[in-house]
Design a protein around this motif. Structure first.
Motif, short mmCIF file in Angstrom:
data_model
loop_
_atom_site.label_atom_id
_atom_site.label_comp_id
_atom_site.label_asym_id
_atom_site.label_seq_id
_atom_site.Cartn_x
_atom_site.Cartn_y
_atom_site.Cartn_z
N ARG A 184 33.99 6.88 16.65
CA ARG A 184 32.58 6.68 16.99
C ARG A 184 31.93 7.99 17.42
O ARG A 184 30.84 8.33 16.96
N ARG A 185 32.58 8.72 18.30
CA ARG A 185 32.02 9.99 18.77
C ARG A 185 31.92 11.02 17.65
O ARG A 185 31.03 11.86 17.65
N GLY A 186 32.85 10.96 16.71
CA GLY A 186 32.81 11.88 15.59
C GLY A 186 31.57 11.67 14.73
O GLY A 186 31.00 12.63 14.20
N ARG A 187 31.15 10.42 14.62
CA ARG A 187 29.96 10.13 13.80
C ARG A 187 28.66 10.48 14.51
O ARG A 187 27.59 10.44 13.88
N TYR A 188 28.74 10.83 15.79
CA TYR A 188 27.53 11.23 16.52
C TYR A 188 26.88 12.46 15.90
O TYR A 188 25.65 12.57 15.88
N PHE A 189 27.70 13.41 15.41
CA PHE A 189 27.16 14.67 14.90
C PHE A 189 26.17 14.43 13.77
O PHE A 189 25.05 14.95 13.78
N GLN A 190 26.58 13.64 12.79
CA GLN A 190 25.69 13.38 11.66
C GLN A 190 24.55 12.44 12.04
O GLN A 190 23.45 12.55 11.48
N ALA A 191 24.79 11.55 12.98
CA ALA A 191 23.72 10.66 13.43
C ALA A 191 22.60 11.44 14.09
O ALA A 191 21.41 11.19 13.86
N VAL A 192 22.97 12.44 14.90
CA VAL A 192 21.98 13.29 15.57
C VAL A 192 21.21 14.11 14.54
O VAL A 192 19.99 14.26 14.62
N GLY A 193 21.93 14.65 13.55
CA GLY A 193 21.27 15.45 12.53
C GLY A 193 20.39 14.63 11.62
O GLY A 193 19.36 15.10 11.12
N ASP A 194 20.77 13.37 11.38
CA ASP A 194 19.99 12.52 10.50
C ASP A 194 18.67 12.09 11.14
O ASP A 194 17.63 12.06 10.49
N ASN A 195 18.71 11.78 12.44
CA ASN A 195 17.49 11.36 13.13
C ASN A 195 17.66 11.66 14.61
O ASN A 195 18.24 10.86 15.37
N ASP A 196 17.19 12.81 15.02
CA ASP A 196 17.35 13.28 16.40
C ASP A 196 16.73 12.30 17.39
O ASP A 196 17.38 11.83 18.33
N GLN A 197 15.46 11.99 17.19
CA GLN A 197 14.76 11.12 18.14
C GLN A 197 15.32 9.70 18.11
O GLN A 197 15.45 9.05 19.14
N GLY A 198 15.65 9.23 16.90
CA GLY A 198 16.22 7.89 16.79
C GLY A 198 17.56 7.79 17.50
O GLY A 198 17.86 6.78 18.15
N LEU A 201 16.91 7.44 21.16
CA LEU A 201 16.37 6.12 21.52
C LEU A 201 17.46 5.06 21.58
O LEU A 201 17.37 4.12 22.39
N VAL A 202 18.49 5.18 20.75
CA VAL A 202 19.56 4.18 20.76
C VAL A 202 20.66 4.53 21.75
O VAL A 202 21.68 3.85 21.82
N GLY A 203 20.45 5.60 22.52
CA GLY A 203 21.37 5.92 23.60
C GLY A 203 22.48 6.89 23.27
O GLY A 203 23.43 7.04 24.05
N LEU A 204 22.40 7.58 22.13
CA LEU A 204 23.44 8.56 21.80
C LEU A 204 23.24 9.83 22.62
O LEU A 204 22.10 10.23 22.89
N PRO A 205 24.33 10.49 23.00
CA PRO A 205 24.23 11.73 23.81
C PRO A 205 23.82 12.91 22.92
O PRO A 205 24.63 13.76 22.57
#
Length: 344
Positions: A184-198, A201-205
């Motif tokens: 889960r934490r590994g997927r944070y990197f691409q999630a942040v790059g895909d949509n920083d503000q989103g 909003l969903v609580g990712l660090p």
């Protein structure tokens, strides 16, 4: 069938096919190239490029970049090399080098992620500062006379003609790939790059993820610097210069998007092999290795333009899909209203 479709749409697969095609073409031009030792040499020489490309990939995943990795690599190589030359223990020198890389990563993270400075401008400034520190540290002289055991270890092989350095690097890259894709934490990197503000909003660090990306990039550049000193056997004040462009080219060639959120470290590793092999392949094709930088620049421009076109096409396609969905909903609503009127 679904697996085949997934492979055909994988961005990193294109770079692998390009690498294979490149080897085949060079082999046709000069059959002597197609020997296990020559092919292994292409992979062995890519160790440093692979490490800096993987480090760069982390920052690109989050929608940023780090152009200070070349000076980071050079400074760590000079410090570790001088410590070993002066008789310091290997583990102490390595720990100092890793600490330098981590501190540089933290500085970049502070400027870009915390203060909000443009990544290109801030890390370019850090690049200049580090290069200046390197000149002061070495007094503009080469760091030479490194221990023989340290230099000889770079030629120790593990599997066939593949060196220990490359085998360990690939195992590390595969491990990092699984951490990024299976946790889960590994997927944070691409999630942040895909949509920083989103992501926020969903609580990712978001902030912590960007900081970690820069620290990892700094540490990977430091490891690359240590291996650089071992493989080359000496360090000049210009060592590491231009490696940032090679790293970016390797990443985009391996399917990592400059806009963030897309790509894999495996693709970056494949792209690094291509970038490292260019000068080696030119010799077998009868050209001077002086064309290396020019070809690197052309590849970078072509891939960046192609990536921009792909991104634009994807945006247009998604926009059209949303429009068609909205039209369908409106049509359905109109049809429902007409039926209601007829019933009355």
């Amino acid at each position: 069938m679904q697996i085949v479709k997934k492979l055909l749409h994988a961005r990193g697969l294109t770079s692998l096919l390009f690498l294979i095609a490149l080897f085949v073409i060079v082999g046709i031009i000069n059959p002597s190239f197609l020997s296990p030792s020559n092919i292994a040499a292409c992979f062995n020489t890519s160790v440093v490029y692979t490490l800096v490309a993987v480090g760069m990939a982390f920052t690109l995943f989050t929608g940023n970049l780090d152009v200070s990795i070349g000076s980071n690599l050079g400074l760590v190589a000079a410090v570790v090399g001088s410590m070993l030359r002066d008789g310091q223990p290997l583990m102490l020198a390595v720990l100092v080098g890793l600490l330098i890389g981590a501190v540089i990563g933290l500085v970049n993270a502070w400027g870009v992620a915390v203060m909000g400075a443009p990544a290109l401008i801030f890390t370019l400034g850090v690049n200049g500062i580090l290069r200046g520190i390197m000149y002061v540290y070495t007094n503009g002289a080469w760091v030479e006379n490194l221990p023989k055991e340290f230099k000889d270890f770079s030629s120790v092989t593990a599997v066939g003609d593949l060196t220990v350095y490359y085998c360990v690097t690939i195992l590390a890259v595969v491990g990092i790939h699984f951490l990024l894709t299976r946790t889960r934490r590994g997927r944070y990197f691409q999630a942040v790059g895909d949509n920083d503000q989103g992501a926020t909003l969903v609580g990712l660090p978001t902030l912590q993820t960007k900081v970690l990306a820069y620290v990892i990039c700094g540490v990977m550049a430091a490891i690359a610097g240590i291996i650089f000193a071992s493989r080359i056997g000496f360090v000049t004040p210009q060592s590491g210069d231009g490696y940032e462009m090679k790293a970016i080219a390797a990443c985009v060639l391996g399917g990592v998007s400059l806009l963030g959120g897309v790509g894999t470290v495996l693709g970056s590793a494949i792209g690094a092999v291509i970038m490292a092999s260019i000068s080696y392949l030119l010799v077998f094709m009868g050209f001077s290795s002086n064309y290396d930088n020019a070809i690197t620049g052309v590849i970078l421009i072509v891939i960046v333009v192609a990536d921009a076109l792909i991104q634009h096409r994807s945006m247009v396609k998604n926009r059209r899909a949303r429009l068609m969905a909205r039209v369908s909903q409106d049509d359905a609503a109109d049809a429902g209203a007409e039926k209601g009127g007829d019933a009355k």
